[in-house]
Scaffold this motif. Structure first.
Motif, PDB file in Angstrom:
ATOM      1  N   MET A 157       0.838  -1.207   0.000  1.00 22.20           N
ATOM      2  CA  MET A 157       0.000   0.000   0.000  1.00 22.20           C
ATOM      3  C   MET A 157       0.875   1.260   0.000  1.00 22.20           C
ATOM      4  N   GLU A 158       0.448   2.259  -0.735  1.00 20.77           N
ATOM      5  CA  GLU A 158       1.178   3.532  -0.804  1.00 20.77           C
ATOM      6  C   GLU A 158       0.337   4.619  -0.118  1.00 20.77           C
ATOM      7  N   THR A 159       0.986   5.583   0.506  1.00 16.96           N
ATOM      8  CA  THR A 159       0.299   6.747   1.081  1.00 16.96           C
ATOM      9  C   THR A 159       0.823   7.999   0.412  1.00 16.96           C
ATOM     10  N   VAL A 160      -0.099   8.816  -0.102  1.00 16.70           N
ATOM     11  CA  VAL A 160       0.272  10.029  -0.842  1.00 16.70           C
ATOM     12  C   VAL A 160      -0.522  11.201  -0.285  1.00 16.70           C
ATOM     13  N   THR A 161       0.132  12.347  -0.128  1.00 13.92           N
ATOM     14  CA  THR A 161      -0.561  13.563   0.326  1.00 13.92           C
ATOM     15  C   THR A 161      -0.436  14.622  -0.762  1.00 13.92           C
ATOM     16  N   GLY A 162      -1.515  15.350  -1.016  1.00 13.30           N
ATOM     17  CA  GLY A 162      -1.454  16.408  -2.038  1.00 13.30           C
ATOM     18  C   GLY A 162      -2.801  17.100  -2.186  1.00 13.30           C
ATOM     19  N   TYR A 163      -2.857  17.964  -3.222  1.00  9.38           N
ATOM     20  CA  TYR A 163      -4.075  18.740  -3.485  1.00  9.38           C
ATOM     21  C   TYR A 163      -4.874  18.136  -4.625  1.00  9.38           C
ATOM     22  N   VAL A 164      -6.198  18.244  -4.537  1.00 14.81           N
ATOM     23  CA  VAL A 164      -7.052  17.862  -5.665  1.00 14.81           C
ATOM     24  C   VAL A 164      -6.921  18.985  -6.693  1.00 14.81           C
ATOM     25  N   GLU A 165      -6.176  18.701  -7.747  1.00 16.12           N
ATOM     26  CA  GLU A 165      -5.895  19.722  -8.777  1.00 16.12           C
ATOM     27  C   GLU A 165      -7.076  19.862  -9.741  1.00 16.12           C
ATOM     28  N   HIS A 166      -7.585  18.695 -10.224  1.00 21.72           N
ATOM     29  CA  HIS A 166      -8.671  18.740 -11.227  1.00 21.72           C
ATOM     30  C   HIS A 166      -9.495  17.459 -11.116  1.00 21.72           C
ATOM     31  N   ILE A 167     -10.818  17.609 -10.976  1.00 26.51           N
ATOM     32  CA  ILE A 167     -11.697  16.426 -10.950  1.00 26.51           C
ATOM     33  C   ILE A 167     -12.046  16.095 -12.391  1.00 26.51           C
ATOM     34  N   VAL A 168     -11.558  14.955 -12.857  1.00 29.48           N
ATOM     35  CA  VAL A 168     -11.753  14.542 -14.256  1.00 29.48           C
ATOM     36  C   VAL A 168     -13.166  13.993 -14.443  1.00 29.48           C
ATOM     37  N   TYR A 169     -13.615  13.171 -13.484  1.00 34.47           N
ATOM     38  CA  TYR A 169     -14.944  12.547 -13.580  1.00 34.47           C
ATOM     39  C   TYR A 169     -15.466  12.268 -12.175  1.00 34.47           C
ATOM     40  N   ARG A 170     -16.770  12.470 -12.012  1.00 33.69           N
ATOM     41  CA  ARG A 170     -17.371  12.122 -10.721  1.00 33.69           C
ATOM     42  C   ARG A 170     -18.799  11.651 -10.936  1.00 33.69           C
ATOM     43  N   ASN A 171     -19.116  10.467 -10.406  1.00 35.03           N
ATOM     44  CA  ASN A 171     -20.492   9.966 -10.416  1.00 35.03           C
ATOM     45  C   ASN A 171     -21.104  10.332  -9.067  1.00 35.03           C
ATOM     46  N   GLU A 172     -22.037  11.305  -9.102  1.00 36.09           N
ATOM     47  CA  GLU A 172     -22.576  11.824  -7.845  1.00 36.09           C
ATOM     48  C   GLU A 172     -23.446  10.806  -7.110  1.00 36.09           C
ATOM     49  N   ASP A 173     -23.902   9.771  -7.808  1.00 37.27           N
ATOM     50  CA  ASP A 173     -24.761   8.798  -7.123  1.00 37.27           C
ATOM     51  C   ASP A 173     -23.979   7.883  -6.193  1.00 37.27           C
ATOM     52  N   ASN A 174     -22.811   7.413  -6.667  1.00 39.51           N
ATOM     53  CA  ASN A 174     -22.053   6.493  -5.795  1.00 39.51           C
ATOM     54  C   ASN A 174     -20.728   7.081  -5.318  1.00 39.51           C
ATOM     55  N   GLY A 175     -20.424   8.330  -5.748  1.00 41.98           N
ATOM     56  CA  GLY A 175     -19.206   8.989  -5.281  1.00 41.98           C
ATOM     57  C   GLY A 175     -17.942   8.573  -6.016  1.00 41.98           C
ATOM     58  N   TYR A 176     -18.072   7.680  -7.029  1.00 39.88           N
ATOM     59  CA  TYR A 176     -16.878   7.231  -7.761  1.00 39.88           C
ATOM     60  C   TYR A 176     -16.259   8.435  -8.495  1.00 39.88           C
ATOM     61  N   SER A 177     -14.951   8.645  -8.264  1.00 39.77           N
ATOM     62  CA  SER A 177     -14.297   9.835  -8.812  1.00 39.77           C
ATOM     63  C   SER A 177     -12.954   9.494  -9.436  1.00 39.77           C
ATOM     64  N   VAL A 178     -12.614  10.277 -10.464  1.00 38.24           N
ATOM     65  CA  VAL A 178     -11.272  10.225 -11.071  1.00 38.24           C
ATOM     66  C   VAL A 178     -10.741  11.654 -10.994  1.00 38.24           C
ATOM     67  N   PHE A 179      -9.563  11.835 -10.383  1.00 38.17           N
ATOM     68  CA  PHE A 179      -9.043  13.210 -10.261  1.00 38.17           C
ATOM     69  C   PHE A 179      -7.519  13.204 -10.246  1.00 38.17           C
ATOM     70  N   ASN A 180      -6.964  14.389 -10.493  1.00 43.01           N
ATOM     71  CA  ASN A 180      -5.505  14.554 -10.443  1.00 43.01           C
ATOM     72  C   ASN A 180      -5.115  15.123  -9.086  1.00 43.01           C
ATOM     73  N   LEU A 181      -4.183  14.426  -8.408  1.00 45.56           N
ATOM     74  CA  LEU A 181      -3.664  14.903  -7.119  1.00 45.56           C
ATOM     75  C   LEU A 181      -2.284  15.479  -7.356  1.00 45.56           C
ATOM     76  N   SER A 182      -2.061  16.678  -6.858  1.00 51.45           N
ATOM     77  CA  SER A 182      -0.785  17.352  -7.127  1.00 51.45           C
ATOM     78  C   SER A 182      -0.008  17.562  -5.823  1.00 51.45           C
ATOM     79  N   ASN A 183       1.308  17.284  -5.859  1.00 55.45           N
ATOM     80  CA  ASN A 183       2.188  17.626  -4.726  1.00 55.45           C
ATOM     81  C   ASN A 183       3.571  17.981  -5.274  1.00 55.45           C
ATOM     82  N   ASP A 184       4.550  18.104  -4.398  1.00 55.15           N
ATOM     83  CA  ASP A 184       5.884  18.543  -4.847  1.00 55.15           C
ATOM     84  C   ASP A 184       6.524  17.576  -5.844  1.00 55.15           C
ATOM     85  N   GLU A 185       6.085  16.317  -5.816  1.00 55.82           N
ATOM     86  CA  GLU A 185       6.698  15.319  -6.707  1.00 55.82           C
ATOM     87  C   GLU A 185       6.022  15.253  -8.069  1.00 55.82           C
TER      88      GLU A 185
END
Length: 738
Positions: A1-29
């Motif tokens: 398992m990996e742990t990553v911390t960062g900002y939600v830069e852009h939400i690419v897709y979100r299904n509001e019914d079940n909460g399934y989301s695809v987004f870009n997380l941005s950090n220093d790396e």
């Protein structure tokens, strides 16, 4: 398992019914694409995510998130970035920078505990300081509330709506009386509220539950076209729904009447008590009053009308039969006229003569119909511009909302300035639309209602045309003579035979009515595909997309849902050059034929030139409107659909539940439309649905060619089956009372 911390830069897709989301997380790396289910997600938020990296064959490396938690930004750069990311409305990058430079690591404590101090920063007033603090606090509160509502199986979209309405009161509402949500929040039906109530532990015989269940059962009947239900039927339906005996519920109907949610009326002869939703009772009553007020007699002497009519007939080289002649006379003599008749009986010629008569008198004439297709046909048939009733009334809001007086710009305060208004395809007009139309017509304006009363009633509530005729209070002219040219069409002749209950010989000797006998669903579908791909386009000189498959059912082997998925596969197969989008249980593809399945008064449309210049625009796309998917943009998350007259609409992906594929549609949805060629698959089905009325409506939708594929026995049985689903309406009685 990996742990990553960062900002939600852009939400690419979100299904509001079940909460399934695809987004870009941005950090220093750098950036990482993340996928997973989230109760709530906003761009600019700082998250700590745990998951594993997977390799997607199209989208490459992604972090599949198994758990997440929100983190407050720690260093100054992070705090500044969060505040300036758009997560807090009204805070841009520059203002966020000034706040952080002023308060440093203390920024969040100041916002939460001493928000008034934000006004020390240049560019922030005391009011803005309060707004910023409220938003930061609300995001925290909203997240808690949404997680609380998730426990009851409520989707994130619905949870957001509920929280928006109730705010922090949401906990009390859910625990004390969740049924009130069904009244207040669009999208929360009785069943959702009932499920929450059972999880909270509210008893099945609670007062809240029974009152809410009764009203829900009544409003469900409105969705089926009824204006009221007899009390015994309402109690039986509510009893089945609630699992409570009918006797125990009777007193609650009186409670609903005292709350003014329903109106009770007793039939004088049978003493049956009718239960009306109050809104629909008054809609019907006011509609009857306005119809009565319009029905005034004209001053012109009859011999003068006759003389002017003969002059119009000579000028236009017309020869009206006796009933057509009478219809024109009645339209001049009275403020209200109903003109009805089947296909080929000369309704169009009669309308044209009326138009020429009134035009010669220098009167202003408006023509309208319920749908874009019907209005277009009216324009082509008369040479005068016709528009949809919604456009005529200048739709500006949602007139279907109870208490909405401003759904249309044209109303009692701002009426239509016309001398004559002619409405075609009246069988499709439901009670709310008729009420809105009459509200915009001044007494003294002539109203001519044209339609075929033997077609299916409107998809919406009521049976307006039938009730107006049944009231016997207004002039009605029924055209019955089939004219020579129409008499050469088997479609027209067979439609009249169906309506009269006569047996039809299916020998395929005509040029426009064919019956292909097949007994298996998959064989029928195979024949339909061949007809649409190879045979019919050349025969009727039309594109495959203009050929319409119509079926009585939504479900089943020959239902709309199954037919659409199969027809899409053959008529618009997957192609690497065509973008697709999955929404719910269906896939939309560029080039697909689609239909709007609910009235949306807020959707904007535009008509553009080939160079992209807007030449016309307006509001509103309505239940039954059909178009073609012209573009799907997965980056902007927009699907563009082009409707009749080149009207283009941009649908955000979140609104795709308002569309469905339309290679096949139900007969009910076809009302008011005509197609060059119609194909009807037909195997045995429920007697209540498979009746003469439905078959007659289906056959009259075809302009050049009708092909039925299936069981001859079912076809002949439908002709003999006069059983129609009774609609409980009383507009005819209300009219007679006046």
């Amino acid at each position: 398992m990996e742990t990553v911390t960062g900002y939600v830069e852009h939400i690419v897709y979100r299904n509001e019914d079940n909460g399934y989301s695809v987004f870009n997380l941005s950090n220093d790396e750098g950036e990482v694409t993340c996928v997973g289910n989230f109760h709530y997600l906003g761009e600019g938020e700082m998250l700590e995510l745990t998951g594993e990296y997977i390799n997607h064959n199209i989208y490459g490396t992604q972090l599949k998130v198994s758990s997440s938690k929100e983190k407050e930004p720690e260093d100054l750069v992070s705090i500044e970035r969060y505040l300036g990311s758009g997560a807090v409305k009204g805070l841009g990058v520059a203002l966020a920078g000034r706040i952080v430079r002023r308060f440093k690591e203390d920024t969040f404590r100041i916002i939460e505990e001493e928000p008034e101090r934000l006004a020390e920063v240049k560019g922030i007033s005391e009011r803005k300081a309060r707004e910023i603090a409220e938003q930061v606090e609300e995001k925290k509160d909203m997240r808690k509330a949404m997680i609380f509502l998730q426990k009851y199986g409520i989707s994130t979209t619905l949870a957001a709506k509920i929280y928006k309405y109730y705010g922090q009161k949401v906990y009390r509402v859910v625990e004390e009386n969740p049924y009130q949500m069904a009244d207040h929040v669009e999208g929360v039906g009785f069943k959702t509220a009932d499920e929450i109530a059972s999880r909270v532990g509210i008893h099945t015989d609670s007062d809240f539950r029974i009152r809410s269940g009764l009203f829900y059962a009544l409003m469900q009947s409105v969705n089926q076209g009824h204006i009221y239900l007899p009390q015994s039927i309402l109690l039986a339906r509510a009893s089945q729904l609630l699992g409570v005996s009918a006797d125990a519920m009777e007193k609650y109907i009186m409670d609903l009447a005292m709350e003014k949610k329903v109106v009770l009326k007793e039939e004088s002869d049978t003493h049956v008590v009718r239960v009306y939703p109050a809104h629909y009772y008054y809609l019907e009553l006011n509609t009857a009053k306005m119809l009565h007020d319009l029905n005034i007699d004209c001053e012109m002497p009859e011999d003068m009308i006759e003389k002017r009519l003969r002059s119009v007939e000579e000028q236009e080289s017309l020869s009206l039969d006796e009933m057509q002649h009478r219809a024109v006379l009645e339209s001049v003599k009275h403020g209200l006229l109903v003109l009805t008749g089947g296909p080929g009986t000369g309704k169009t010629t009669t309308i044209n003569t009326m138009i020429q008569f009134f035009a010669a008198e220098h009167m202003d004439i408006f023509l309208a119909a319920p749908t874009g297709r019907a209005a277009k046909r009216m324009t082509e048939a008369t040479g005068y511009e016709a528009q949809t009733i919604h456009r005529l009334l200048e739709v500006s809001g949602n007139p279907e909302e109870e208490g909405s007086a401003n759904g249309f710009m044209r109303n009692r305060e701002n009426p239509l300035e016309a001398d004559v208004i002619i409405i075609d395809e009246m069988s499709m007009v439901d009670l709310p639309l008729m009420h809105a139309l009459l509200s915009a017509i001044m007494v003294g304006t002539r109203l001519i209602l044209v339609g075929d009363v033997d077609q299916l009633p409107s998809v919406g509530t009521g049976s307006v045309l039938k009730d107006i005729i049944d009231s016997r209070c207004f002039p009605v002219v029924k055209l019955t003579k089939i004219f020579r040219q129409a008499g050469e069409s088997d479609i027209v002749m067979n439609a009249h035979k169906i309506n009269a209950g006569e047996h039809i010989v299916l020998n395929n000797k005509g040029r426009d009515f064919f019956f292909l006998k097949r007994q298996e669903a998959d064989v029928i579908i195979s024949v339909i595909i061949t007809l649409i791909q190879k045979k019919l386009p050349k025969y009727v000189n039309a594109a495959p997309t203009e050929i319409q498959v119509m079926t009585p059912m939504r479900k089943g082997l020959l239902g709309v849902e199954r037919l659409n998925s199969i027809l899409q596969r053959y008529l618009n197969p997957p192609d690497k050059n065509k973008t697709e989008r999955e929404a719910g249980n269906r896939i939309f593809r560029e080039g697909d034929k689609v239909m709007q399945i609910k009235n949306n008064y807020q959707l904007e449309w535009e008509v553009c030139t080939k160079f992209g210049l807007t030449v016309d625009k307006g509001l509103g796309i309505f239940n039954g409107d059909m178009g073609i998917v012209t573009e799907i943009n997965t980056y902007t998350e927009i699907m563009e659909v082009e409707y009749d007259e080149g009207r283009k609409v941009k649908y955000p992906f979140a609104m795709l539940d308002e569309l469905e594929l339309a290679y096949a549609i139900t007969v009910h949805k076809s009302q008011g439309s005509e197609y060059p060629a119609v194909v009807i698959p037909l195997l045995p089905g429920p007697k209540l649905l498979y009746n003469r009325n439905l078959l007659y409506t289906a056959v009259t939708r075809a302009k050049k060619c009708l092909t039925i594929v299936g069981s001859e026995e079912t076809f002949q049985e439908m002709i003999q089956n006069e059983n129609e689903q009774k609609r409980f309406t009383s507009l005819d009685e209300r009219i007679r009372e006046f």
